[in-house]
Design a protein around this motif. Structure first.
Motif, PDB file in Angstrom:
ATOM      1  N   TRP A 199       0.829  -1.209   0.000  1.00  0.00           N
ATOM      2  CA  TRP A 199       0.000   0.000   0.000  1.00  0.00           C
ATOM      3  C   TRP A 199       0.868   1.267   0.000  1.00  0.00           C
ATOM      4  O   TRP A 199       1.893   1.328   0.679  1.00  0.00           O
ATOM      5  CB  TRP A 199      -0.883   0.059   1.252  1.00  0.00           C
ATOM      6  N   GLU A 200       0.415   2.266  -0.719  1.00  0.00           N
ATOM      7  CA  GLU A 200       0.965   3.606  -0.570  1.00  0.00           C
ATOM      8  C   GLU A 200       0.231   4.284   0.579  1.00  0.00           C
ATOM      9  O   GLU A 200      -0.933   3.993   0.826  1.00  0.00           O
ATOM     10  CB  GLU A 200       0.768   4.419  -1.865  1.00  0.00           C
ATOM     11  N   PRO A 201       0.888   5.173   1.329  1.00  0.00           N
ATOM     12  CA  PRO A 201       0.210   5.855   2.439  1.00  0.00           C
ATOM     13  C   PRO A 201      -1.081   6.528   1.974  1.00  0.00           C
ATOM     14  O   PRO A 201      -1.078   7.296   1.004  1.00  0.00           O
ATOM     15  CB  PRO A 201       1.240   6.884   2.903  1.00  0.00           C
ATOM     16  N   GLY A 202      -2.184   6.215   2.646  1.00  0.00           N
ATOM     17  CA  GLY A 202      -3.474   6.809   2.327  1.00  0.00           C
ATOM     18  C   GLY A 202      -4.162   6.222   1.118  1.00  0.00           C
ATOM     19  O   GLY A 202      -5.243   6.694   0.727  1.00  0.00           O
ATOM     20  N   GLU A 203      -3.594   5.171   0.527  1.00  0.00           N
ATOM     21  CA  GLU A 203      -4.186   4.603  -0.686  1.00  0.00           C
ATOM     22  C   GLU A 203      -5.532   3.937  -0.402  1.00  0.00           C
ATOM     23  O   GLU A 203      -6.395   3.861  -1.271  1.00  0.00           O
ATOM     24  CB  GLU A 203      -3.218   3.593  -1.308  1.00  0.00           C
ATOM     25  N   HIS A 204      -5.701   3.437   0.793  1.00  0.00           N
ATOM     26  CA  HIS A 204      -6.996   2.874   1.208  1.00  0.00           C
ATOM     27  C   HIS A 204      -7.246   3.373   2.628  1.00  0.00           C
ATOM     28  O   HIS A 204      -6.482   3.065   3.539  1.00  0.00           O
ATOM     29  CB  HIS A 204      -6.955   1.346   1.182  1.00  0.00           C
ATOM     30  N   ASN A 205      -8.291   4.153   2.809  1.00  0.00           N
ATOM     31  CA  ASN A 205      -8.516   4.717   4.141  1.00  0.00           C
ATOM     32  C   ASN A 205      -9.993   4.724   4.486  1.00  0.00           C
ATOM     33  O   ASN A 205     -10.808   4.133   3.790  1.00  0.00           O
ATOM     34  CB  ASN A 205      -7.903   6.124   4.255  1.00  0.00           C
ATOM     35  N   GLY A 206     -10.353   5.393   5.552  1.00  0.00           N
ATOM     36  CA  GLY A 206     -11.738   5.458   6.017  1.00  0.00           C
ATOM     37  C   GLY A 206     -11.797   6.236   7.316  1.00  0.00           C
ATOM     38  O   GLY A 206     -10.916   6.126   8.168  1.00  0.00           O
ATOM     39  N   THR A 207     -12.842   7.023   7.462  1.00  0.00           N
ATOM     40  CA  THR A 207     -12.940   7.923   8.612  1.00  0.00           C
ATOM     41  C   THR A 207     -12.957   7.181   9.943  1.00  0.00           C
ATOM     42  O   THR A 207     -12.403   7.650  10.935  1.00  0.00           O
ATOM     43  CB  THR A 207     -14.211   8.791   8.480  1.00  0.00           C
ATOM     44  N   PHE A 208     -13.595   6.016   9.973  1.00  0.00           N
ATOM     45  CA  PHE A 208     -13.771   5.320  11.246  1.00  0.00           C
ATOM     46  C   PHE A 208     -12.870   4.094  11.376  1.00  0.00           C
ATOM     47  O   PHE A 208     -13.234   3.105  12.001  1.00  0.00           O
ATOM     48  CB  PHE A 208     -15.242   4.939  11.423  1.00  0.00           C
ATOM     49  N   ARG A 209     -11.666   4.179  10.787  1.00  0.00           N
ATOM     50  CA  ARG A 209     -10.738   3.057  10.911  1.00  0.00           C
ATOM     51  C   ARG A 209      -9.934   3.130  12.204  1.00  0.00           C
ATOM     52  O   ARG A 209      -9.089   2.278  12.438  1.00  0.00           O
ATOM     53  CB  ARG A 209      -9.796   3.014   9.710  1.00  0.00           C
ATOM     54  N   GLY A 210     -10.209   4.124  13.036  1.00  0.00           N
ATOM     55  CA  GLY A 210      -9.510   4.244  14.305  1.00  0.00           C
ATOM     56  C   GLY A 210     -10.472   4.297  15.465  1.00  0.00           C
ATOM     57  O   GLY A 210     -10.537   5.282  16.197  1.00  0.00           O
ATOM     58  N   ASN A 211     -11.276   3.227  15.646  1.00  0.00           N
ATOM     59  CA  ASN A 211     -12.282   3.192  16.708  1.00  0.00           C
ATOM     60  C   ASN A 211     -11.599   2.799  18.018  1.00  0.00           C
ATOM     61  O   ASN A 211     -11.520   1.635  18.385  1.00  0.00           O
ATOM     62  CB  ASN A 211     -13.388   2.200  16.340  1.00  0.00           C
ATOM     63  N   ASN A 212     -11.115   3.796  18.735  1.00  0.00           N
ATOM     64  CA  ASN A 212     -10.310   3.527  19.932  1.00  0.00           C
ATOM     65  C   ASN A 212     -11.058   2.811  21.054  1.00  0.00           C
ATOM     66  O   ASN A 212     -10.477   1.954  21.720  1.00  0.00           O
ATOM     67  CB  ASN A 212      -9.682   4.829  20.418  1.00  0.00           C
TER      68      ASN A 212
END
Length: 424
Positions: free
Chosen positions: A292-305
């Protein structure tokens, strides 16, 4: 139990017609603990559904709840995208030490978004990126999610039709025993791969569930999974195991593929990985696939702490002690199997087959409408049971892994009564 269905209300007047579970269980649920839910009228229900497998450790598990409350009370980070946080670090360290290292699994961990279909989409996208090919092979009666990429590798005709557009770049192959043992495993698949005139584009990957939950509790044999892994190696295809519903101990071991002795290239996890029912998913893959390149696949809620917190607590409470939960799950599974043998013997004319593994089981009826009738009667008797299979012909049992022997026995007795009382 006498249940008064809720009157026409905000659910009917405001919520979309797409709602489903509430139609089969016409109650307004208010509280839950362990393996039981209580509706607003005080009726109690034993839960053989477990949030479709997202509550393996039961409702409001006190150990996980305490960890979550402590984190929230100290104003721990709730939303962090993919920023580094203490909650994420602790989860990654615990997951590595408790799950990956003891199993000699070298996986990198990706947080693709909060749901299972997000993990599947990431897995498919990564496989295509790595191999430079578009085609993905899936299996008959598979279910991998409701977004377009996941639907393309899902078998259910009703769900596929909802896409509204052609679902391309996916090719189905027969799942284990789909042809009733009349054809050697993978004969058709391998012939298509080797025949330059077959019309099958070389696949980037194969995606499989070791137990097809939504597809009707179809259990793949370990030798079939090993043969599939070998075929993928020989034909330069990545093997993706979708462990979203069957992982986190549902079949006994933490990963459902452990019993087969295989190491998939990519694994998807969701549902019970958070431990508490909070949205969370993982895509795991071999380090050499991390292109993966940085930020190539992301999502707002991928960090549900908060989910990181409860996931860590679940791993520490149930998987760091050398396999106590796995042994208990297998024992509970044997308890279920014995009960299903008795139910089948009592209803030989009606029941086609029972099947399952660990704490996921199903009863298939000759009359395809019977499973829904059993689920309705079970609800009236205080038991939540859902159906599965392409025509909802299977009554599906998915209790929490933490259910007690007495609770499991109570639910199985209720199930037996529901089967008996829906006989024509």
């Amino acid at each position: 139990m006498t249940i008064t269905p809720p009157a026409l209300s905000v659910f009917e007047t405001v919520e979309s017609e797409v709602r489903s579970y509430c139609r089969g269980w016409p109650a307004v649920f208010d509280r839950a603990q362990g393996a039981r839910l209580t509706d607003e009228d005080g009726h109690e229900y034993l839960d053989f559904f477990a949030g479709a497998g997202s509550l393996n450790y039961g409702h409001n598990n006190p150990v996980l709840k305490r960890a979550l409350l402590d984190y929230l009370e100290r104003d721990g980070i709730t939303h962090g995208l993919d920023m580094a946080t203490t909650a994420k670090r602790t989860f990654l360290e615990t997951f590595q030490n408790v799950v990956l290292r003891p199993r000699d699994l070298p996986y990198k961990v990706m947080f693709p978004g909060p749901t299972g279909t997000n993990a599947v989409e990431a897995a498919l996208k990564l496989a295509r990126k790595v191999k430079g090919r578009e085609s993905i092979v899936s299996f008959t009666n598979a279910f991998h999610g409701m977004s377009l990429g996941s639907l393309a590798v899902t078998g259910n005709a009703f769900k596929r039709a909802g896409a509204g557009i052609p679902l391309v770049h996916g090719t189905p192959m027969p799942f284990d025993n789909y042809l009733d043992g009349q054809v050697p495993d993978f004969l058709w698949f391998e012939r298509l791969l080797e025949d330059q005139g077959s019309g099958l584009n070389k696949p980037a990957a194969v995606i499989v569930e070791t137990v097809q939950g939504e597809g009707g509790i179809n259990v793949a044999r370990p030798e079939w999974l090993r043969a599939l892994a070998d075929l993928c190696r020989r034909q330069d295809m990545l093997l993706i195991v979708d462990d979203i519903q069957m992982g986190c101990g549902r079949t006994g071991a933490f990963f459902s593929f452990e019993e087969a002795g295989i190491t998939p290239d990519i694994v998807t996890l969701s549902k019970s990985i958070s431990g508490y029912g909070l949205p969370m998913s993982l895509c795991l893959f071999r380090p050499e696939l991390d292109v993966w390149e940085p930020g190539e696949h992301n999502g707002t809620f991928r960090g549900n702490n908060p989910a990181f917190v409860t996931a860590t607590a679940a791993l520490e409470a149930y998987w760091a002690d050398g396999g106590a939960l796995e042994k208990q799950t297998r024992a509970r599974g044997e308890q279920v199997e014995q009960a299903l043998i008795s139910i089948t013997e009592e209803n030989l004319v009606d029941i086609k087959e029972y099947r399952g593994h660990g704490l996921v089981w199903g009863i298939e009826f000759h009359d395809k409408a019977r499973a829904s009738a059993v689920a309705r009667r079970a609800f009236e008797l205080g038991l939540l049971v859902e159906t599965s299979g392409p025509q909802s012909e299977v009554a599906k049992l998915l209790p929490p892994l933490t259910i007690t022997q007495d609770e499991l026995d109570e639910g199985l007795r209720t199930l037996a009564r529901a089967v008996r009382e829906t006989a024509v």
